[in-house]
Scaffold this active site. Structure first.
Site, PDB file in Angstrom:
ATOM      1  N   LYS A  22     -48.174  35.276 -17.894  1.00  0.00           N
ATOM      2  CA  LYS A  22     -47.505  36.164 -18.843  1.00  0.00           C
ATOM      3  C   LYS A  22     -48.505  36.772 -19.819  1.00  0.00           C
ATOM      4  O   LYS A  22     -48.568  38.006 -19.984  1.00  0.00           O
ATOM      5  CB  LYS A  22     -46.445  35.395 -19.627  1.00  0.00           C
ATOM      6  CG  LYS A  22     -45.784  36.202 -20.753  1.00  0.00           C
ATOM      7  CD  LYS A  22     -44.787  35.379 -21.540  1.00  0.00           C
ATOM      8  CE  LYS A  22     -45.430  34.530 -22.604  1.00  0.00           C
ATOM      9  NZ  LYS A  22     -45.767  35.325 -23.843  1.00  0.00           N
ATOM     10  N   ASN A  23     -49.289  35.941 -20.493  1.00  0.00           N
ATOM     11  CA  ASN A  23     -50.161  36.439 -21.547  1.00  0.00           C
ATOM     12  C   ASN A  23     -51.289  37.309 -21.002  1.00  0.00           C
ATOM     13  O   ASN A  23     -51.701  38.270 -21.655  1.00  0.00           O
ATOM     14  CB  ASN A  23     -50.720  35.270 -22.360  1.00  0.00           C
ATOM     15  CG  ASN A  23     -49.634  34.584 -23.173  1.00  0.00           C
ATOM     16  OD1 ASN A  23     -48.652  35.209 -23.565  1.00  0.00           O
ATOM     17  ND2 ASN A  23     -49.794  33.287 -23.425  1.00  0.00           N
ATOM     18  N   CYS A 118     -41.721  35.138 -30.903  1.00  0.00           N
ATOM     19  CA  CYS A 118     -41.157  33.850 -31.331  1.00  0.00           C
ATOM     20  C   CYS A 118     -41.601  33.494 -32.746  1.00  0.00           C
ATOM     21  O   CYS A 118     -42.758  33.711 -33.123  1.00  0.00           O
ATOM     22  CB  CYS A 118     -41.598  32.742 -30.366  1.00  0.00           C
ATOM     23  SG  CYS A 118     -40.882  32.864 -28.715  1.00  0.00           S
ATOM     24  N   ARG A 123     -48.722  34.400 -37.930  1.00  0.00           N
ATOM     25  CA  ARG A 123     -49.730  34.953 -37.026  1.00  0.00           C
ATOM     26  C   ARG A 123     -50.205  36.289 -37.598  1.00  0.00           C
ATOM     27  O   ARG A 123     -49.833  37.355 -37.126  1.00  0.00           O
ATOM     28  CB  ARG A 123     -49.146  35.123 -35.620  1.00  0.00           C
ATOM     29  CG  ARG A 123     -48.828  33.799 -34.962  1.00  0.00           C
ATOM     30  CD  ARG A 123     -48.379  33.954 -33.530  1.00  0.00           C
ATOM     31  NE  ARG A 123     -47.001  34.387 -33.434  1.00  0.00           N
ATOM     32  CZ  ARG A 123     -46.357  34.558 -32.275  1.00  0.00           C
ATOM     33  NH1 ARG A 123     -46.991  34.354 -31.138  1.00  0.00           N
ATOM     34  NH2 ARG A 123     -45.091  34.933 -32.245  1.00  0.00           N
ATOM     35  N   ASP A 307     -49.135  25.847 -26.411  1.00  0.00           N
ATOM     36  CA  ASP A 307     -47.980  26.258 -25.608  1.00  0.00           C
ATOM     37  C   ASP A 307     -47.453  25.143 -24.714  1.00  0.00           C
ATOM     38  O   ASP A 307     -46.395  25.308 -24.091  1.00  0.00           O
ATOM     39  CB  ASP A 307     -48.337  27.474 -24.741  1.00  0.00           C
ATOM     40  CG  ASP A 307     -48.300  28.772 -25.530  1.00  0.00           C
ATOM     41  OD1 ASP A 307     -47.849  28.753 -26.687  1.00  0.00           O
ATOM     42  OD2 ASP A 307     -48.725  29.810 -24.985  1.00  0.00           O
ATOM     43  N   ARG A 399     -38.122  35.183 -21.432  1.00  0.00           N
ATOM     44  CA  ARG A 399     -39.295  35.938 -21.858  1.00  0.00           C
ATOM     45  C   ARG A 399     -40.542  35.518 -21.083  1.00  0.00           C
ATOM     46  O   ARG A 399     -41.453  36.333 -20.912  1.00  0.00           O
ATOM     47  CB  ARG A 399     -39.559  35.733 -23.354  1.00  0.00           C
ATOM     48  CG  ARG A 399     -38.563  36.422 -24.276  1.00  0.00           C
ATOM     49  CD  ARG A 399     -39.023  36.285 -25.713  1.00  0.00           C
ATOM     50  NE  ARG A 399     -40.410  36.706 -25.831  1.00  0.00           N
ATOM     51  CZ  ARG A 399     -41.274  36.198 -26.695  1.00  0.00           C
ATOM     52  NH1 ARG A 399     -40.903  35.232 -27.526  1.00  0.00           N
ATOM     53  NH2 ARG A 399     -42.515  36.644 -26.740  1.00  0.00           N
TER      54      ARG A 399
END
Length: 437
Positions: A22-23, A118, A123, A307, A399
């Site tokens: 995903k990232n 999220c 951040r 994560d 997501r």
């Protein structure tokens, strides 16, 4: 919105293929804005965050097409963006801020609404601003929108106070079209950063050192296209399935993985007493005996990934003894503890420290996902709990995980998706049966 329903207590057995990261996919999609020719991407997961990013690129004027037969993506952006990304899209994911560097470098201007994602902690974008400003950009915050301008970027030496993945990626992308050399010191070392650098080099960029804490970029005038680039496997999805296999005392083979990306998790699972076999693109996870408590401290890569912290908390909740988790990355990442307590877990949270006292078993309950990885942790908890677990806020899970329940059912899990509104037992049983066929 739907909910996930899990009837726990089934040991996971079999094989599962891990999807693209995903990232890495989100960063590479942003980088595709810099390409002057067609880009074709493979192994991009068809998840909610990717779908939103595709819509953002389309809003900027890019041509984006997914081929149904093989799932590949084709992207072409030739003209300057006609508008900034719509707020209703940008607020849905944090990675929308990764368009700042690419748009600024190629078109000399970028307007990006402050991103969402999220709520796992602060951040800030100060390191993004610091790095892009060092390259010659002028950045301002106007009514919740980041406005960046640059007549031309100039390479520079940039030291990051913290090895931020997003800041490293934004600066690296912008530097590809800056004049001269850029050196990023204390850069993030995550595999997703390396994957982005490899993609940029496929476009004609000159990036060296990705995967170390010093990245050097020699600027070029333009970037071309890339006929075929495959995104790396998702190490967090792989880790989630590994933890689920251990939690259910199962035996699962994961395919399409890069074991070295999972070394921090593999080391901790082995410390807990799990049997793990590694091959070139394959990992086998077996857990049949008793497990030992462990201590975890989340750190930037190659440390233990934040994560995976929530999923490990779920697993450790039934491991005899006391385990300690220290969260060093995001201050709000222990919200899942309250949901696990609804299932019978014994967890005490004090600031960035969580003490987990293992209980004999968890009991199914109605719980709520508070973020993406918390949702994955609740799935793990539901798989090993006695009785039925219902997880609300499934949109968080969507997501980041592609076909999660289908993959789990292939491993023997009893998991299905149901409408959010409550149903009678007969109606719910009908949904369950249709999902398990």
């Amino acid at each position: 919105m739907d909910k996930l329903v899990i009837s726990g207590g089934i040991s996971l057995q079999g094989r599962v293929t891990i999807s693209g990261a995903k990232n890495a996919s989100l960063a590479i999609l942003c980088a595709a804005v810099m390409a002057g020719e067609l880009v074709t991407l493979e192994n991009v997961p068809d998840i909610r965050d990717v779908q939103v990013m595709m819509d953002i690129l389309r809003s900027l004027g890019a041509q984006v097409h997914r081929t149904p037969s093989n799932g590949s993506l084709r992207i072409l952006m030739t003209d300057p963006p006609v508008q900034m990304p719509p707020y209703h899209l940008a607020k849905q994911l944090r990675a929308s801020n990764l368009l700042l560097g690419p748009l600024l470098a190629r078109f000399g201007r970028a307007e990006i609404p402050l991103p969402g994602g999220c709520n796992i902690g602060t951040r800030p974008m100060d390191l993004h601003f610091k790095g892009l400003s060092a390259l010659g950009a002028r950045l301002e915050l106007e009514k919740g929108t980041v406005v960046a301008r640059a007549a031309g970027l100039q390479g520079n030496r940039i030291y990051l106070d913290f090895p931020s993945v997003g800041a490293t990626e934004n600066i690296m992308m912008a530097a590809c079209l800056a004049r001269g050399q850029t050196v990023i010191e204390n850069a993030a070392r995550e595999p997703e950063v390396v994957d982005l650098a490899n993609f940029l080099n496929c476009l004609g960029a000159r990036v060296r050192g990705a995967g170390t804490d010093v990245i050097k970029i020699e600027g070029v005038e333009t970037l071309g296209g890339c006929m075929r680039y495959a995104v790396i496997p998702d190490r967090i999805e792989a880790g989630t399935f590994m933890v689920a296999a251990v939690a259910t005392r199962g035996d699962v083979v994961l395919e399409n993985v890069i074991p070295r990306h999972l070394e921090p998790l593999i080391a901790k699972l082995r410390e807990a007493g799990v049997e793990i076999e590694e091959e070139e693109e394959r990992i086998r996870v077996r857990s049949t005996g008793s497990l030992r408590p462990i201590d975890i401290k989340t750190m930037p890569y190659p440390g233990f990934p934040t994560d995976m912290q929530s999923q490990m908390m779920a697993l450790l909740s039934t491991v005899p003894g006391t385990s300690v988790i220290v969260e060093n990355i995001f201050e709000n990442r222990f919200k899942v503890a309250d949901e696990l307590k609804r299932m019978g877990a014994r967890i005490k949270v004090e600031g960035r420290l969580a003490v987990v006292e293992g209980v004999e078993k968890l009991e199914g309950a109605c719980v709520r996902a508070t973020d993406l990885r918390a949702g994955a942790a609740l799935v793990v908890a539901g798989l090993m709990a006695e009785g039925e677990t219902r997880i609300d806020n499934v949109q968080y899970i969507d997501r980041g995980y592609f076909n999660l329940e289908q993959k789990l059912r292939m491993l023997g899990a009893r998991i299905w998706r149901a409408p959010y509104d409550e149903k009678t037992p007969a109606q719910d049983n009908a949904v369950r049966k249709s999902a398990l066929i």
